[in-house]
Design a protein around this motif. Structure first.
Motif, PDB file in Angstrom:
ATOM      1  N   ASN A   1       0.863  -1.176   0.000  1.00  0.00           N
ATOM      2  CA  ASN A   1       0.000   0.000   0.000  1.00  0.00           C
ATOM      3  C   ASN A   1       0.906   1.235   0.000  1.00  0.00           C
ATOM      4  O   ASN A   1       1.572   1.507   0.987  1.00  0.00           O
ATOM      5  N   VAL A   2       0.935   1.952  -1.118  1.00  0.00           N
ATOM      6  CA  VAL A   2       1.866   3.065  -1.295  1.00  0.00           C
ATOM      7  C   VAL A   2       1.094   4.351  -1.555  1.00  0.00           C
ATOM      8  O   VAL A   2       0.155   4.370  -2.352  1.00  0.00           O
ATOM      9  N   ILE A   3       1.492   5.394  -0.869  1.00  0.00           N
ATOM     10  CA  ILE A   3       0.946   6.721  -1.124  1.00  0.00           C
ATOM     11  C   ILE A   3       2.104   7.607  -1.569  1.00  0.00           C
ATOM     12  O   ILE A   3       3.054   7.815  -0.814  1.00  0.00           O
ATOM     13  N   CYS A   4       2.037   8.086  -2.800  1.00  0.00           N
ATOM     14  CA  CYS A   4       3.057   8.988  -3.332  1.00  0.00           C
ATOM     15  C   CYS A   4       2.537  10.410  -3.209  1.00  0.00           C
ATOM     16  O   CYS A   4       1.520  10.756  -3.815  1.00  0.00           O
ATOM     17  N   GLU A   5       3.223  11.202  -2.413  1.00  0.00           N
ATOM     18  CA  GLU A   5       2.836  12.608  -2.248  1.00  0.00           C
ATOM     19  C   GLU A   5       3.614  13.447  -3.241  1.00  0.00           C
ATOM     20  O   GLU A   5       4.841  13.357  -3.323  1.00  0.00           O
ATOM     21  N   ILE A   6       2.884  14.256  -3.991  1.00  0.00           N
ATOM     22  CA  ILE A   6       3.461  15.019  -5.091  1.00  0.00           C
ATOM     23  C   ILE A   6       3.128  16.487  -4.901  1.00  0.00           C
ATOM     24  O   ILE A   6       1.977  16.836  -4.626  1.00  0.00           O
ATOM     25  N   ASP A   7       4.131  17.343  -5.056  1.00  0.00           N
ATOM     26  CA  ASP A   7       3.874  18.775  -4.883  1.00  0.00           C
ATOM     27  C   ASP A   7       3.830  19.527  -6.210  1.00  0.00           C
ATOM     28  O   ASP A   7       3.838  20.741  -6.247  1.00  0.00           O
ATOM     29  N   SER A   8       3.756  18.796  -7.309  1.00  0.00           N
ATOM     30  CA  SER A   8       3.652  19.401  -8.634  1.00  0.00           C
ATOM     31  C   SER A   8       2.295  19.043  -9.235  1.00  0.00           C
ATOM     32  O   SER A   8       2.002  17.868  -9.479  1.00  0.00           O
ATOM     33  N   LEU A   9       1.470  20.051  -9.475  1.00  0.00           N
ATOM     34  CA  LEU A   9       0.147  19.805 -10.043  1.00  0.00           C
ATOM     35  C   LEU A   9       0.254  19.134 -11.412  1.00  0.00           C
ATOM     36  O   LEU A   9      -0.506  18.216 -11.727  1.00  0.00           O
ATOM     37  N   GLU A  10       1.210  19.558 -12.217  1.00  0.00           N
ATOM     38  CA  GLU A  10       1.379  18.989 -13.550  1.00  0.00           C
ATOM     39  C   GLU A  10       1.690  17.484 -13.489  1.00  0.00           C
ATOM     40  O   GLU A  10       1.089  16.681 -14.206  1.00  0.00           O
ATOM     41  N   VAL A  11       2.596  17.096 -12.603  1.00  0.00           N
ATOM     42  CA  VAL A  11       2.936  15.677 -12.449  1.00  0.00           C
ATOM     43  C   VAL A  11       1.756  14.910 -11.860  1.00  0.00           C
ATOM     44  O   VAL A  11       1.444  13.799 -12.294  1.00  0.00           O
ATOM     45  N   PHE A  12       1.072  15.502 -10.897  1.00  0.00           N
ATOM     46  CA  PHE A  12      -0.093  14.870 -10.289  1.00  0.00           C
ATOM     47  C   PHE A  12      -1.162  14.561 -11.335  1.00  0.00           C
ATOM     48  O   PHE A  12      -1.687  13.450 -11.390  1.00  0.00           O
ATOM     49  N   VAL A  13      -1.468  15.524 -12.186  1.00  0.00           N
ATOM     50  CA  VAL A  13      -2.472  15.328 -13.244  1.00  0.00           C
ATOM     51  C   VAL A  13      -2.007  14.237 -14.206  1.00  0.00           C
ATOM     52  O   VAL A  13      -2.783  13.357 -14.588  1.00  0.00           O
ATOM     53  N   LEU A  14      -0.733  14.269 -14.578  1.00  0.00           N
ATOM     54  CA  LEU A  14      -0.195  13.253 -15.478  1.00  0.00           C
ATOM     55  C   LEU A  14      -0.357  11.857 -14.880  1.00  0.00           C
ATOM     56  O   LEU A  14      -0.824  10.935 -15.542  1.00  0.00           O
ATOM     57  N   LEU A  15       0.017  11.698 -13.613  1.00  0.00           N
ATOM     58  CA  LEU A  15      -0.032  10.381 -12.993  1.00  0.00           C
ATOM     59  C   LEU A  15      -1.460   9.882 -12.795  1.00  0.00           C
ATOM     60  O   LEU A  15      -1.705   8.672 -12.851  1.00  0.00           O
ATOM     61  N   ASN A  16      -2.394  10.767 -12.578  1.00  0.00           N
ATOM     62  CA  ASN A  16      -3.778  10.346 -12.426  1.00  0.00           C
ATOM     63  C   ASN A  16      -4.470  10.104 -13.753  1.00  0.00           C
ATOM     64  O   ASN A  16      -5.560   9.552 -13.785  1.00  0.00           O
ATOM     65  N   ASN A  17      -3.840  10.501 -14.846  1.00  0.00           N
ATOM     66  CA  ASN A  17      -4.373  10.249 -16.190  1.00  0.00           C
ATOM     67  C   ASN A  17      -3.322   9.541 -17.028  1.00  0.00           C
ATOM     68  O   ASN A  17      -3.224   9.764 -18.222  1.00  0.00           O
ATOM     69  N   ILE A  18      -2.558   8.678 -16.392  1.00  0.00           N
ATOM     70  CA  ILE A  18      -1.398   8.084 -17.055  1.00  0.00           C
ATOM     71  C   ILE A  18      -1.777   7.208 -18.245  1.00  0.00           C
ATOM     72  O   ILE A  18      -1.002   7.036 -19.163  1.00  0.00           O
ATOM     73  N   SER A  19      -2.983   6.678 -18.264  1.00  0.00           N
ATOM     74  CA  SER A  19      -3.388   5.839 -19.398  1.00  0.00           C
ATOM     75  C   SER A  19      -3.478   6.635 -20.687  1.00  0.00           C
ATOM     76  O   SER A  19      -3.340   6.089 -21.768  1.00  0.00           O
ATOM     77  N   SER A  20      -3.669   7.948 -20.576  1.00  0.00           N
ATOM     78  CA  SER A  20      -3.741   8.785 -21.780  1.00  0.00           C
ATOM     79  C   SER A  20      -2.503   9.659 -21.924  1.00  0.00           C
ATOM     80  O   SER A  20      -2.542  10.683 -22.590  1.00  0.00           O
ATOM     81  N   ALA A  21      -1.389   9.225 -21.351  1.00  0.00           N
ATOM     82  CA  ALA A  21      -0.175  10.036 -21.342  1.00  0.00           C
ATOM     83  C   ALA A  21       0.787   9.646 -22.456  1.00  0.00           C
ATOM     84  O   ALA A  21       1.981   9.640 -22.284  1.00  0.00           O
TER      85      ALA A  21
END
Length: 103
Positions: free
Chosen positions: A12-32
């Motif tokens: 169980n991993v939680i990756c904390e990200i302080d970059s909105l651009e990277v956060f959006v990319l990772l949450n939509n990685i299937s369309s990246a």
């Protein structure tokens, strides 16, 4: 980081990200597919297929000073790998400050 977590047996991993651009990319990685660094995106996609729970959370940059400090320390270190059992005095105050910055 994901590979280290897997090797350590973390499921169980939680990756904390302080970059909105990277956060959006990772949450939509299937369309990246149009991202410049397709190799790293593909590696992350592969990691997410493993049998574990990985969540990405956006955090305030002010709450991420410890990660920033560790990254800078690693970039300037001559050692290729380090394990800290506990934070030294140098990092304890930064961790406390980060904890206070989280809402």
């Amino acid at each position: 980081g994901l590979l280290l977590a897997l090797e350590a047996g973390v499921s169980n991993v939680i990756c904390e990200i302080d970059s909105l651009e990277v956060f959006v990319l990772l949450n939509n990685i299937s369309s990246a597919d149009s991202i410049i660094d397709k190799d790293i995106v593909q590696k992350i996609k592969d990691c997410l297929l493993w049998n574990w729970d990985v969540q990405f959370r956006l955090i305030k940059r002010e709450a991420n000073n410890a990660a920033d400090w560790i990254a800078k320390k690693g970039a300037t270190s001559e050692s290729s790998f380090s394990i800290w059992i506990e934070p030294g005095n140098f990092l304890q105050q930064i961790l406390l400050d980060d904890a206070m910055a989280v809402p």
